[in-house]
Design an enzyme around this catalytic site. Structure first.
Site, PDB file in Angstrom:
ATOM      1  N   HIS A 120       0.811  -1.224   0.000  1.00  0.00           N
ATOM      2  CA  HIS A 120       0.000   0.000   0.000  1.00  0.00           C
ATOM      3  C   HIS A 120       0.843   1.271   0.000  1.00  0.00           C
ATOM      4  O   HIS A 120       0.367   2.330   0.383  1.00  0.00           O
ATOM      5  CB  HIS A 120      -0.954  -0.015   1.206  1.00  0.00           C
ATOM      6  CG  HIS A 120      -1.966  -1.133   1.133  1.00  0.00           C
ATOM      7  ND1 HIS A 120      -2.391  -1.831   2.235  1.00  0.00           N
ATOM      8  CD2 HIS A 120      -2.612  -1.670   0.083  1.00  0.00           C
ATOM      9  CE1 HIS A 120      -3.272  -2.759   1.854  1.00  0.00           C
ATOM     10  NE2 HIS A 120      -3.410  -2.685   0.561  1.00  0.00           N
ATOM     11  N   CYS A 149       4.113  20.923  -4.853  1.00  0.00           N
ATOM     12  CA  CYS A 149       5.341  20.355  -5.421  1.00  0.00           C
ATOM     13  C   CYS A 149       6.453  21.400  -5.468  1.00  0.00           C
ATOM     14  O   CYS A 149       6.245  22.498  -5.984  1.00  0.00           O
ATOM     15  CB  CYS A 149       5.042  19.843  -6.822  1.00  0.00           C
ATOM     16  SG  CYS A 149       6.490  19.226  -7.691  1.00  0.00           S
TER      17      CYS A 149
HETATM   18 ZN   LIG Z   1       5.334  18.627  -9.632  1.00  0.00          ZN
END
Ligand SMILES: [Zn+2]
Length: 248
Positions: A120, A149
């Site tokens: 998982h 990000c």
């Molecule tokens: Zn990214």
């Protein structure tokens, strides 16, 4: 009765050419990681919808707040217990081939295991949903949610399997390979309720492996596939097996 089961388990381990472990939440309970299921489980307090992929994309901030609380404020402090460490030692001795785990807590690696198939995924890794950049969770500033990000600013998701997501293909292939080659499978702390993970010990049994189950409870495996059920906690059982196998 219990002594007899322990002796039989030790005998089968002694003669084994290929042993692997299959682990679930029960092995990490002694490390302070609560299980997801059951009456005091995480899902008795939180709504599992935060790990539903569609909900996550539609409500990233709400989902991330809960995810942070469950997986990073809380899990982050857990340390491996003797059951994890003994499995790590057995691998270093060449005795254990690999660990297949349903857990995402990274405690097998912290306990010294190298070959771990994470069915998982792993909460200690992050993945960008836009550019697929991966980076460790300890580089995340959890004060800024939803996590963005560092490369492209896209929405970041913990790199574990959400509801509605596929099992990582390398972990799946590696687990099946272990199940088909093993002559002993030690099932520790798994209720056998989550598919397709639960099919790994079942596949091992179908291929002739002896199933040693360590769990204080009776599980879905117990009456179906278990040969020797050691009805005790993970660390207690692993210490006894380790002493019998490797002392003097
Ligand atoms: Zn990214």
């Amino acid at each position: 009765m219990e002594d007899d089961l322990i002796e039989k388990s030790v005998e089968s381990l002694r003669h084994s050419k290929y042993t692997f472990a299959f682990t679930g939440a029960g092995i990490s309970v002694e490390s302070g990681v609560p299980p997801f299921r059951g009456k005091n489980g995480i899902w008795s307090k939180y709504d599992p919808k935060v790990l539903d992929l569609d909900y996550f994309y539609a409500n990233p901030l709400e989902a991330w707040k809960v995810i942070r609380e469950i997986f990073y404020d809380y899990f982050g402090k857990a340390k491996p217990n003797p059951a994890h460490s003994i499995l790590g030692e057995w691998e270093q001795k060449g005795f254990l081939k690999c660990v297949v785990t349903q857990n995402i807590d990274n405690l097998h690696q912290a306990g010294g295991s190298k070959k771990v198939y994470e069915f998982h995924g792993n909460a200690q890794k992050m993945i960008c949903t836009k550019c697929s950049y991966r980076f460790p969770a300890d580089e995340v500033d959890f004060d800024k949610l939803p996590v963005a990000c560092p490369k492209c600013g896209g929405l970041v998701k913990p790199d574990f399997v959400f509801f509605g997501e596929a099992i990582p293909s390398d972990a799946y292939a590696g687990s099946l390979d272990a199940a088909r080659n093993a002559d002993v499978c030690i099932v520790i702390g798994s209720l056998g309720e989550v598919m397709p993970a639960a099919m790994i010990p079942m596949e091992a049994k179908r291929n002739g492996a002896t199933i040693i189950e360590i769990n204080p409870e009776t599980t879905n495996f117990t009456n179906q596939i278990t040969d020797y059920h050691l009805k005790m906690g993970a660390s207690d059982a692993m210490k006894i097996l380790n002493d019998k196998l490797f002392s003097n």
